[in-house]
Design a protein around this motif. Structure first.
Motif, short mmCIF file in Angstrom:
data_model
loop_
_atom_site.label_atom_id
_atom_site.label_comp_id
_atom_site.label_asym_id
_atom_site.label_seq_id
_atom_site.Cartn_x
_atom_site.Cartn_y
_atom_site.Cartn_z
N GLU A 316 -7.25 87.29 -46.39
CA GLU A 316 -7.61 88.53 -45.70
C GLU A 316 -7.17 88.49 -44.24
O GLU A 316 -6.70 89.51 -43.70
CB GLU A 316 -9.12 88.74 -45.79
N ALA A 317 -7.29 87.33 -43.59
CA ALA A 317 -6.87 87.22 -42.19
C ALA A 317 -5.38 87.45 -42.02
O ALA A 317 -4.92 87.87 -40.96
CB ALA A 317 -7.27 85.84 -41.66
N GLU A 318 -4.60 87.18 -43.06
CA GLU A 318 -3.14 87.36 -42.99
C GLU A 318 -2.70 88.65 -43.66
O GLU A 318 -1.52 88.83 -43.95
CB GLU A 318 -2.44 86.17 -43.67
N ASN A 319 -3.67 89.56 -43.91
CA ASN A 319 -3.38 90.84 -44.55
C ASN A 319 -2.79 90.63 -45.94
O ASN A 319 -1.87 91.32 -46.35
CB ASN A 319 -2.44 91.69 -43.69
N LYS A 320 -3.34 89.67 -46.65
CA LYS A 320 -2.95 89.38 -48.03
C LYS A 320 -4.22 89.43 -48.87
O LYS A 320 -5.33 89.48 -48.34
CB LYS A 320 -2.27 88.02 -48.15
N GLY A 357 0.68 91.79 -47.29
CA GLY A 357 0.60 92.79 -48.35
C GLY A 357 0.72 92.22 -49.74
O GLY A 357 0.49 92.94 -50.73
N VAL A 358 1.07 90.95 -49.88
CA VAL A 358 1.20 90.35 -51.20
C VAL A 358 -0.16 90.19 -51.83
O VAL A 358 -1.17 89.97 -51.14
CB VAL A 358 1.92 88.98 -51.10
N HIS A 359 -0.19 90.32 -53.15
CA HIS A 359 -1.44 90.10 -53.90
C HIS A 359 -1.23 88.93 -54.86
O HIS A 359 -0.26 88.89 -55.62
CB HIS A 359 -1.84 91.34 -54.69
N VAL A 360 -2.13 87.96 -54.81
CA VAL A 360 -2.09 86.79 -55.68
C VAL A 360 -3.22 86.90 -56.69
O VAL A 360 -4.38 87.13 -56.31
CB VAL A 360 -2.22 85.49 -54.86
N ASP A 377 1.98 86.35 -58.50
CA ASP A 377 2.02 87.15 -57.27
C ASP A 377 3.10 88.21 -57.39
O ASP A 377 3.96 88.15 -58.28
CB ASP A 377 2.29 86.25 -56.05
N ASP A 378 3.03 89.22 -56.51
CA ASP A 378 4.01 90.30 -56.49
C ASP A 378 4.88 90.23 -55.25
O ASP A 378 5.28 91.26 -54.68
CB ASP A 378 3.31 91.67 -56.59
N GLY A 379 5.17 89.02 -54.81
CA GLY A 379 5.95 88.82 -53.60
C GLY A 379 7.44 88.75 -53.87
O GLY A 379 7.96 89.36 -54.81
N VAL A 380 8.12 87.95 -53.05
CA VAL A 380 9.59 87.89 -53.12
C VAL A 380 10.07 87.10 -54.33
O VAL A 380 11.20 87.27 -54.79
CB VAL A 380 10.15 87.26 -51.83
N GLY A 381 9.23 86.21 -54.86
CA GLY A 381 9.61 85.44 -56.04
C GLY A 381 10.65 84.37 -55.76
O GLY A 381 10.97 84.06 -54.61
N ILE A 382 11.19 83.82 -56.84
CA ILE A 382 12.22 82.78 -56.76
C ILE A 382 13.40 83.21 -57.62
O ILE A 382 13.21 83.68 -58.74
CB ILE A 382 11.67 81.42 -57.27
N PRO A 383 14.62 83.08 -57.11
CA PRO A 383 15.79 83.45 -57.93
C PRO A 383 15.81 82.68 -59.26
O PRO A 383 15.35 81.54 -59.34
CB PRO A 383 16.98 83.07 -57.05
N GLU A 384 16.35 83.33 -60.28
CA GLU A 384 16.37 82.74 -61.63
C GLU A 384 17.02 81.36 -61.63
O GLU A 384 16.55 80.43 -62.30
CB GLU A 384 17.12 83.67 -62.58
N GLY A 385 18.09 81.20 -60.88
CA GLY A 385 18.80 79.93 -60.87
C GLY A 385 18.09 78.82 -60.13
O GLY A 385 18.49 77.65 -60.21
#
Length: 443
Positions: A316-320, A357-360, A377-385
């Motif tokens: 919450e302190a980091e707006n997450k 803004g990310v939600h875990v 999470d709905d963040g940036v994720g990790i590339p498939e490779g």
């Protein structure tokens, strides 16, 4: 069964059986042709001898004596006998009715509804012709008997060869399956697994022995590397701990706020180094299996609830934001402290490497009877490779190393999962990332 039919052993067995059947068929054909020719040669010899005797009487006493001799033969052997015919110049035949060819010598005559006749035609004086023949029915009967005998012998032999081949293939596949299972165990970083060696000492055992020697060498090398890494981390942690204590004392005696801030930042950096060494030591301890697996029954939902509550204020302190999805208690056998550490690493990783803004979401459930723990999470994720590399020690997507962290969070989580016989899977979402820890089903 499908795997058995697709195996190379079964294919080789089928090929061998097919080759056996083809060779047997060829052998039967050769035997049949040889028997037929031999029996026909015997018939021809019999006809030739009979013709020689009758022609001898004919040359001595004439045509009437020839007729008399043929009549006596017909009276003595009215049943199974040779066929005789005497044809006049006008085409009239006496005795057996055989249409003799105009030309002398051997001929094969077709009979409607009966076996062929082998006939030897001999020209006589004044346009007469003598024909002596033999029915080939006995040759056909012998051929049928041979075919029947071949079927009685060959078909069971072929079936037995197929059954024997399948049994050998099943044993072959069992050996291959054992070696495959060991290779898969080694692939899952269980370097202590070894190929089974039987007392027979065959080629499989020789191959297994060679592979086991290779695995012994690999395990020794990996153990040495882990020992060196753990030794370095252990030996450096003590002086670094002393250095931190001195920094804390310097903070208390600093003359200016700027000095205190500089010392505080240095202390924070040193804490990161100590945390890295602590993670390295824990990974080395887990991978070496020097720590026994705890056998206490723990509730994953309870652990997840505590971790989510701990990180709620930080998020919450980091707006997450962070939430828990757990319908009922899900029990597993393991070490509560280690599993808590694993979940803390996963949640911390999801919050640290994503923007505001990310939600875990943390969820606990059962999948076909197996307990599973998910951090999504709905963040940036990790590339498939990069998914496979993400759990490797010190691997970071931020090549510039501008974000905090040592790159050991996911690696330590994976080690804790393996320590409990579980599997850690990373899946790319759109958007975000899902980390799933699937525990083994209860026995």
């Amino acid at each position: 069964m499908d795997r058995l039919l697709r195996s190379s052993g079964v294919r080789l067995t089928a090929m061998a059986a097919g080759l056996f059947a083809a060779c047997t068929l060829a052998l039967c054909i050769l035997i049949y042709l040889g028997l037929r020719d031999d029996m026909e040669d015997q018939l021809r010899a019999q006809i030739r001898n009979e013709t020689s005797q009758l022609i001898g009487d004919y040359n001595d006493d004439g045509l009437e004596e020839l007729r008399h001799d043929i009549s006596e033969r017909l009276e003595r052997h009215p049943g199974n006998r040779l066929r005789y015919t005497l044809t006049s110049p006008g085409g009239i035949s006496i005795f057996d009715r055989i249409d003799l060819p105009e030309r002398g010598g051997w001929s094969r005559l077709k009979q409607e509804g009966a076996s062929d006749l082998i006939v030897l035609t001999t020209p006589l004086d004044d346009g007469y012709r003598l024909g002596i023949g033999a029915d080939t029915r006995i040759v056909g009967e012998a051929a049928r008997a041979l075919r029947h005998a071949m079927l009685v012998v060959v078909i069971p032999a072929l079936l037995l060869s197929l059954v024997a081949g399948l049994l050998v293939s099943r044993r072959f596949l069992a050996r291959v399956e054992n070696m495959k299972s060991t290779a898969e165990a080694v692939g899952r970083k269980s370097l202590s697994a070894r190929m089974p060696v039987s007392p027979s000492g065959d080629e499989f055992d020789s191959l297994a022995g060679t592979i086991n020697q290779m695995l012994d060498r690999i395990e020794a090398l990996v153990r040495d590397v882990r020992y060196v890494s753990a030794s370095i981390a252990h030996d450096l942690r003590t002086p670094l701990g002393h250095l931190r204590q001195r920094l804390e004392r310097l903070v208390d005696t600093a003359d200016t706020p700027a000095q205190r801030d500089e010392l505080a930042e240095t202390t924070a950096l040193l804490d990161d180094v100590l945390a890295t060494f602590a993670a390295l030591l824990k990974i080395a301890e887990l991978e070496s299996r020097s720590t026994p697996v705890a056998t206490e029954t723990i509730d994953l939902s309870e652990i997840a609830g505590r971790v989510v509550s701990t990180f709620a204020a930080v998020a919450e302190a980091e707006n997450k934001s962070i939430s828990l999805v757990s319908a009922e208690p899900v029990y597993v056998v393991g070490d509560a402290q280690l599993i808590t550490q694993m979940l803390v690493n996963l949640v911390e990783n999801a919050l640290r490497h994503n923007q505001a803004g990310v939600h875990v979401e943390v969820s606990v459930s059962r999948d076909e009877g197996a307990a599973q723990l998910l951090v999504r999470d709905d963040g940036v994720g990790i590339p498939e490779g990069e998914l496979e590399n993400a759990i490797k020690p010190f691997h970071r997507l931020d090549r510039s190393r501008t974000t905090t962290g040592s790159g050991l969070g996911l690696s330590l989580a994976a080690s804790i999962a393996r320590h409990h016989g579980a599997e850690l899977h990373l899946t790319k979402l759109e958007p975000g990332l899902e980390v799933r820890c699937l525990f083994p089903r209860p026995a």
